[in-house]
Write a protein that holds these residues in place. Structure first.
Motif, PDB file in Angstrom:
ATOM      1  N   GLN A 302       0.885  -0.878   0.150  1.00  0.00           N
ATOM      2  CA  GLN A 302      -0.414   0.319   0.235  1.00  0.00           C
ATOM      3  C   GLN A 302       0.937   1.172  -0.460  1.00  0.00           C
ATOM      4  OE1 GLN A 302      -2.645   0.181   3.365  1.00  0.00           O
ATOM      5  NE2 GLN A 302      -3.856   1.978   2.484  1.00  0.00           N
ATOM      6  N   GLY A 303       0.415   2.015  -1.173  1.00  0.00           N
ATOM      7  CA  GLY A 303       1.594   3.337  -0.722  1.00  0.00           C
ATOM      8  C   GLY A 303       0.723   3.925  -0.073  1.00  0.00           C
ATOM      9  N   SER A 304       1.776   5.360   0.678  1.00  0.00           N
ATOM     10  CA  SER A 304       1.070   6.497   1.556  1.00  0.00           C
ATOM     11  C   SER A 304       1.772   7.956   0.846  1.00  0.00           C
ATOM     12  CB  SER A 304       0.944   6.180   2.851  1.00  0.00           C
ATOM     13  OG  SER A 304       1.715   5.571   3.167  1.00  0.00           O
ATOM     14  N   HIS A 305       1.428   8.891   1.357  1.00  0.00           N
ATOM     15  CA  HIS A 305       2.804  10.082   1.747  1.00  0.00           C
ATOM     16  C   HIS A 305       2.813  10.090   2.615  1.00  0.00           C
ATOM     17  CE1 HIS A 305       1.378  10.510  -3.311  1.00  0.00           C
ATOM     18  NE2 HIS A 305       0.203  10.711  -2.417  1.00  0.00           N
ATOM     19  N   ILE A 306       4.272  11.337   2.862  1.00  0.00           N
ATOM     20  CA  ILE A 306       4.691  11.367   4.046  1.00  0.00           C
ATOM     21  C   ILE A 306       4.531  12.867   4.305  1.00  0.00           C
ATOM     22  CG2 ILE A 306       6.731  11.089   5.243  1.00  0.00           C
ATOM     23  CD1 ILE A 306       7.094   9.267   3.683  1.00  0.00           C
ATOM     24  N   TYR A 307       4.273  13.352   5.659  1.00  0.00           N
ATOM     25  CA  TYR A 307       4.175  14.109   6.449  1.00  0.00           C
ATOM     26  C   TYR A 307       4.784  14.802   7.328  1.00  0.00           C
ATOM     27  CZ  TYR A 307       0.448  14.317   2.427  1.00  0.00           C
ATOM     28  OH  TYR A 307      -0.167  14.574   1.756  1.00  0.00           O
ATOM     29  N   SER A 308       5.306  15.660   7.783  1.00  0.00           N
ATOM     30  CA  SER A 308       6.034  16.771   8.789  1.00  0.00           C
ATOM     31  C   SER A 308       6.170  17.795   9.082  1.00  0.00           C
ATOM     32  CB  SER A 308       7.795  16.611   8.579  1.00  0.00           C
ATOM     33  OG  SER A 308       8.825  16.826   9.817  1.00  0.00           O
ATOM     34  N   PRO A 403      -1.635  13.459  -2.774  1.00  0.00           N
ATOM     35  CA  PRO A 403      -1.550  14.212  -1.654  1.00  0.00           C
ATOM     36  C   PRO A 403      -2.915  15.032  -0.699  1.00  0.00           C
ATOM     37  CG  PRO A 403      -0.558  15.385  -2.718  1.00  0.00           C
ATOM     38  CD  PRO A 403      -1.095  14.575  -4.052  1.00  0.00           C
ATOM     39  N   ASP A 404      -4.060  14.118  -0.305  1.00  0.00           N
ATOM     40  CA  ASP A 404      -4.870  15.190  -0.191  1.00  0.00           C
ATOM     41  C   ASP A 404      -4.651  15.508   1.464  1.00  0.00           C
ATOM     42  OD1 ASP A 404      -5.051  12.526   1.421  1.00  0.00           O
ATOM     43  OD2 ASP A 404      -7.181  11.629   0.651  1.00  0.00           O
ATOM     44  N   ALA A 405      -3.679  15.008   1.891  1.00  0.00           N
ATOM     45  CA  ALA A 405      -3.727  15.659   3.328  1.00  0.00           C
ATOM     46  C   ALA A 405      -2.781  16.943   2.776  1.00  0.00           C
ATOM     47  CB  ALA A 405      -2.643  14.741   4.389  1.00  0.00           C
ATOM     48  N   ILE A 406      -2.374  17.546   2.063  1.00  0.00           N
ATOM     49  CA  ILE A 406      -1.470  19.044   1.569  1.00  0.00           C
ATOM     50  C   ILE A 406      -2.315  20.242   2.443  1.00  0.00           C
ATOM     51  CG2 ILE A 406       0.146  17.951   0.240  1.00  0.00           C
ATOM     52  CD1 ILE A 406      -2.058  20.277  -1.752  1.00  0.00           C
ATOM     53  N   THR A 407      -1.698  21.049   2.719  1.00  0.00           N
ATOM     54  CA  THR A 407      -2.715  22.360   3.937  1.00  0.00           C
ATOM     55  C   THR A 407      -1.447  23.242   3.313  1.00  0.00           C
ATOM     56  OG1 THR A 407      -0.543  21.671   5.306  1.00  0.00           O
ATOM     57  CG2 THR A 407      -2.459  20.620   6.012  1.00  0.00           C
ATOM     58  N   THR A 440      -0.612  33.185  -0.266  1.00  0.00           N
ATOM     59  CA  THR A 440      -1.048  32.285  -0.046  1.00  0.00           C
ATOM     60  C   THR A 440       0.001  30.866   0.350  1.00  0.00           C
ATOM     61  OG1 THR A 440      -2.637  30.027   0.058  1.00  0.00           O
ATOM     62  CG2 THR A 440      -2.187  31.220  -1.697  1.00  0.00           C
ATOM     63  N   SER A 441       0.010  29.882   0.534  1.00  0.00           N
ATOM     64  CA  SER A 441       1.515  29.343   0.077  1.00  0.00           C
ATOM     65  C   SER A 441       0.468  27.278   0.350  1.00  0.00           C
ATOM     66  CB  SER A 441       2.519  29.401   0.735  1.00  0.00           C
ATOM     67  OG  SER A 441       2.301  29.684   2.287  1.00  0.00           O
ATOM     68  N   VAL A 442       1.761  26.490   0.007  1.00  0.00           N
ATOM     69  CA  VAL A 442       1.257  25.397   0.276  1.00  0.00           C
ATOM     70  C   VAL A 442       2.750  24.442   0.876  1.00  0.00           C
ATOM     71  CG1 VAL A 442       1.779  24.158  -1.970  1.00  0.00           C
ATOM     72  CG2 VAL A 442       0.386  23.491  -0.574  1.00  0.00           C
ATOM     73  N   LYS A 443       2.353  23.925   1.994  1.00  0.00           N
ATOM     74  CA  LYS A 443       3.620  23.279   2.592  1.00  0.00           C
ATOM     75  C   LYS A 443       4.165  22.185   1.442  1.00  0.00           C
ATOM     76  CE  LYS A 443       2.619  25.056   6.752  1.00  0.00           C
ATOM     77  NZ  LYS A 443       1.959  24.828   8.197  1.00  0.00           N
ATOM     78  N   ILE A 444       5.166  21.835   1.262  1.00  0.00           N
ATOM     79  CA  ILE A 444       5.832  20.771   0.058  1.00  0.00           C
ATOM     80  C   ILE A 444       7.474  20.503   0.105  1.00  0.00           C
ATOM     81  CG2 ILE A 444       6.440  19.696  -1.524  1.00  0.00           C
ATOM     82  CD1 ILE A 444       3.829  21.379  -3.077  1.00  0.00           C
ATOM     83  N   SER A 445       7.612  19.972   0.986  1.00  0.00           N
ATOM     84  CA  SER A 445       9.470  19.873   0.907  1.00  0.00           C
ATOM     85  C   SER A 445      10.540  20.428  -0.381  1.00  0.00           C
ATOM     86  CB  SER A 445      10.045  18.553   1.318  1.00  0.00           C
ATOM     87  OG  SER A 445      10.860  18.854   1.312  1.00  0.00           O
ATOM     88  N   SER A 446      10.974  21.096   0.136  1.00  0.00           N
ATOM     89  CA  SER A 446      12.585  21.951  -1.149  1.00  0.00           C
ATOM     90  C   SER A 446      13.020  20.726  -1.779  1.00  0.00           C
ATOM     91  CB  SER A 446      13.557  22.662  -0.884  1.00  0.00           C
ATOM     92  OG  SER A 446      13.442  21.861   0.477  1.00  0.00           O
ATOM     93  N   LYS A 447      12.588  19.446  -1.287  1.00  0.00           N
ATOM     94  CA  LYS A 447      13.314  18.612  -1.418  1.00  0.00           C
ATOM     95  C   LYS A 447      12.840  17.709  -2.659  1.00  0.00           C
ATOM     96  CE  LYS A 447      15.869  16.922   2.199  1.00  0.00           C
ATOM     97  NZ  LYS A 447      16.090  14.991   2.950  1.00  0.00           N
ATOM     98  N   ILE A 448      11.022  18.522  -2.895  1.00  0.00           N
ATOM     99  CA  ILE A 448      10.792  17.867  -3.795  1.00  0.00           C
ATOM    100  C   ILE A 448       9.777  19.013  -4.818  1.00  0.00           C
ATOM    101  CG2 ILE A 448       7.636  17.282  -4.494  1.00  0.00           C
ATOM    102  CD1 ILE A 448       7.917  16.156  -1.917  1.00  0.00           C
ATOM    103  N   LEU A 449       9.927  20.463  -4.158  1.00  0.00           N
ATOM    104  CA  LEU A 449      10.075  21.740  -5.388  1.00  0.00           C
ATOM    105  C   LEU A 449      10.881  21.756  -5.838  1.00  0.00           C
ATOM    106  CD1 LEU A 449       8.048  23.955  -2.585  1.00  0.00           C
ATOM    107  CD2 LEU A 449       7.120  22.603  -4.724  1.00  0.00           C
ATOM    108  N   GLY A 450      12.899  21.491  -5.357  1.00  0.00           N
ATOM    109  CA  GLY A 450      13.754  21.751  -5.981  1.00  0.00           C
ATOM    110  C   GLY A 450      14.114  20.269  -6.843  1.00  0.00           C
ATOM    111  N   ASN A 451      13.390  19.668  -6.953  1.00  0.00           N
ATOM    112  CA  ASN A 451      13.725  18.255  -7.534  1.00  0.00           C
ATOM    113  C   ASN A 451      13.021  18.388  -9.058  1.00  0.00           C
ATOM    114  OD1 ASN A 451      14.009  15.844  -8.977  1.00  0.00           O
ATOM    115  ND2 ASN A 451      13.619  14.970  -6.489  1.00  0.00           N
ATOM    116  N   SER A 452      14.015  18.199 -10.263  1.00  0.00           N
ATOM    117  CA  SER A 452      13.249  18.361 -11.536  1.00  0.00           C
ATOM    118  C   SER A 452      12.668  16.954 -11.898  1.00  0.00           C
ATOM    119  CB  SER A 452      15.074  18.656 -12.571  1.00  0.00           C
ATOM    120  OG  SER A 452      15.721  17.267 -12.031  1.00  0.00           O
ATOM    121  N   ASN A 453      12.332  16.407 -11.128  1.00  0.00           N
ATOM    122  CA  ASN A 453      11.652  15.203 -11.662  1.00  0.00           C
ATOM    123  C   ASN A 453      10.484  15.111 -11.014  1.00  0.00           C
ATOM    124  OD1 ASN A 453      13.730  13.012 -12.186  1.00  0.00           O
ATOM    125  ND2 ASN A 453      14.150  12.807 -10.033  1.00  0.00           N
TER     126      ASN A 453
END
Length: 673
Positions: A302-308, A403-407, A440-453
């Motif tokens: 089962q797949g899921s997303h991780i939040y901190s 990722p329906d738990a993004i805030t 307004t802003s959405v909380k997403i890690s820089s490791k994701i936002l800064g990743n060319s993938n």
């Protein structure tokens, strides 16, 4: 001084071998093997011509010495020197339960003590100087050659009687048909192939570099093989793996009790061998009913997303309830799990020498893909075995949701926001009807936002609304662990003195994050110019009673009826400290001749006339004894709250003469304090 060796001839009279513990020899070999409460069928081992040492077992559970049997001997002198030798069975004793072994040992002195080990063949080696004998369990041929040792025996030129004990136990294996060889492995990775026994300490250890298996190549066994088992406790039992003549592999596992199978412990005195204590026991195992190698790997994923702290940091796939059947776990040398996306790119991988019961594939399994975009992924699991074979198991579809738990957060400031934050200067520098810095802003890690993938996943759209009315948004930008948008005009001006509701939404990878924020427009800081501003006063929302506007001046009269000015209603959510300033001048019949006059500044709940008299808190402004056409400034502080949102200015009717008195108001300022 030269050292002269002497040759001592030693005759060893009788040895009896009992398969449970130690046996004292008394001229014949007739003691029986212990029975452990399980059926035992002992068959005579087929002998081969090239076998150096061998024993046989009879239907009455006793052991016979057979032709060619030999013993290893260690002789130690009182001075500490040692020598070894090999003793031969007297041929006339072959097939009997009693036997005599003879041989020669060369020592410089009469031996003080002697030790013996059986058998003397390529699987045993004696180190005289160390006082040890090593037993090699790695490769066996299925004939009955139990590994035996004796304690120290005092030398006697007339002959020696001794006791032999098993090092471990013996398996009697009933084989399936057409078996070329088989392997025994512990189910808990036990080392098996080598054991060294120390005569002087009567103890031994498994060799550090021992292998984890025993290989048996049957030689004329008629379906029965005997396998020496080292003094090891098999915590989870053991497995026999058969190599068929047709190339097929088969296996059968054995684990007799919850305590495993212990070949290092002998039964206590008077106790028959049990499956938990098997040292010295002959243990029958029937392997004719077996399972063919047909590996099946079961699991769920089962797949899921991780939040901190509300920040989307990555994704994971949890593989649970991993279980292998159809093949013994002891033959597994590797496990691999690979997750690929729809483009065939590996986004998660894991390798291990053993199969885990569960596994989480997180970003540490592929740092290039910390986040797994929504979609269907393929999970492939592979096992490899000691035989060099690999098996790929069914491709599982693993679905990653949006990722329906993004805030999201929404930010904005007003003068009241600055006041609550303690920034009084900032509050008083604000326009009293403006909402500043709407974003307004959405909380997403820089490791994701800064990743060319994930460049195609960056949010491209955000929406704002103010009290339900749509506002435009500017282009998004990254800032650390957030991706934000600003209101295209940045500030919302001309807002009413009230609570306002801001809302925003941002979309990311199929999910929408929303945010809401309430902001207060209080109407502060406030400044109104009464002088020369009659049109402004008419449109300002001020309530007037007995107020005259003449010659550009706003004059509150007192001619027996008190005059007053009441402000528009401010929006004061909570207790708020206010600093005020009033520029004013008193007149009497338009003559500048007033002394001791002051102004009443009151704070109240409404603009009604009745409230003016009884519902207002009074503040008296003094110090404006003026002459000529000049005017003075009254200052002070007051407190407003949700029950006192109006300001009133009153004529001080004290010391009033028959003439009309006028209070001329020039300017009123209200600031946060």
């Amino acid at each position: 001084m030269s050292h002269i060796s002497k040759i001592y001839r030693i005759c060893i009279y009788t040895f009896a071998v009992i398969v449970a513990g130690a046996v004292t020899v008394a001229c014949q070999k007739e003691e029986q093997l212990p029975q452990g409460g399980f059926p035992i069928k002992i068959c005579t081992t087929v002998q081969t011509a090239n076998q150096l040492t061998k024993t046989s077992v009879n239907d009455d559970l006793s052991i016979n010495w057979t032709s060619g049997d030999r013993l290893l001997m260690l002789a130690q002198t009182s001075s500490g020197t040692a020598a070894s030798s090999t003793l031969d069975l007297k041929e006339e004793d072959a097939g009997a339960k009693t036997a005599t072994f003879t041989g020669i040992v060369e020592t410089a002195q009469v031996p003080a003590s002697c030790y013996f080990a059986y058998p003397a063949n390529t699987n045993t080696s004696l180190n005289a100087s160390a006082g040890t004998v090593s037993f090699n369990y790695a490769s066996q041929d299925g004939t009955h050659n139990p590994f035996l040792v004796s304690p120290a025996i005092a030398y006697n030129s007339s002959g020696i009687e001794c006791t032999l004990a098993h090092i471990g136990g013996v398996l009697e294996v009933a084989l399936p048909s057409q078996v070329e060889s088989f392997v025994i492995q512990g189910n808990n990775g036990e080392k098996l192939s080598g054991y060294t026994y120390n005569f002087n300490t009567s103890s031994g250890t498994i060799d550090e570099n021992a292998l984890g298996q025993i290989t048996v190549t049957p030689s004329g066994t008629n379906g029965i093989c005997y396998v020496n088992m080292p003094p090891v406790k098999f915590e989870k039992g053991f497995t026999i793996i058969f190599n068929g003549a047709d190339g097929k592999k088969m296996y059968k596992s054995f684990n007799y009790t919850s305590g495993g199978c212990d070949f290092s412990q002998a039964p206590t005195a008077g106790e028959s061998a049990t499956y938990a204590t098997l040292k010295g026991a002959l243990v029958p195992v029937d392997a004719k009913e077996f399972s063919e190698f047909s590996p099946v790997l079961a699991s769920t994923a089962q797949g899921s997303h991780i939040y901190s702290s509300d920040v989307l940091t990555g994704s994971q796939v949890k593989i649970s309830a991993i279980s292998l059947s159809g093949v013994p776990s002891s033959v597994i040398t590797g496990y691999n799990a690979t997750l690929t996306n729809s483009a065939g790119t590996v986004v998660r991988s894991y390798n291990s020498s053993a199969i885990p019961s569960e596994l989480t594939l997180g970003s540490d399994n592929n740092s290039n893909w910390p986040y797994l975009p929504k979609g269907t992924y393929t999970l492939v699991q592979t096992i490899s075995t000691i035989y060099g074979t690999t098996t790929n198991f069914e491709n599982k579809n693993v679905i990653l949701p949006a990722p329906d738990a993004i805030t999201a957060t929404i930010d904005a400031m007003t003068s009241y926001s600055y006041y609550l934050a303690g920034n009084i200067n900032g509050a008083n520098n604000c326009d009293n009807a403006t909402i500043y810095g709407i974003s307004t802003s959405v909380k997403i890690s820089s490791k994701i936002l800064g990743n060319s993938n994930y460049s195609n996943l960056k949010p491209t759209l955000a929406s704002f609304s103010l009290d339900g009315n749509t506002l435009g948004a500017s282009a998004g930008t990254s800032n650390g662990d957030s991706y934000g948008f600003a209101y295209s005009s940045n500030n919302a001006t001309g807002q009413s003195w009230a609570k306002h509701n801001l809302a925003s939404s941002i979309s990311f990878d199929g999910a929408t994050a929303t945010a809401n924020k309430s902001v207060e427009i209080t109407g502060l800081p406030y400044s109104f110019q009464f002088y020369n501003n009659e049109d402004g006063l008419n449109q300002s929302g001020w309530t007037r009673h007995n107020v005259d506007y003449t010659n550009k001046k706003c004059a509150i009269q007192y001619d027996g009826s008190n005059g007053y000015l009441i402000s528009p209603q401010f929006n004061i959510p909570g207790s708020t400290k206010i600093a005020y300033g009033i520029q004013a001048q008193y007149y009497r019949a338009w003559a500048i001749n007033v002394s001791g006059k002051s102004i009443y500044l009151r704070v109240g709940a409404s603009s009604s006339n009745s409230a003016v008299a009884g519902s207002y808190n009074e503040h008296e402004c003094k110090g404006n004894n003026n002459t000529g056409q000049s005017y003075g400034t009254c200052t002070g502080t007051l407190s407003m709250n949700s029950s006192a949102e109006f300001i009133s200015l009153h004529h001080n009717n004290a010391n009033v003469s028959a003439q009309v008195d006028y209070l001329c108001i020039y300017l009123l300022e209200l600031k946060y304090n």
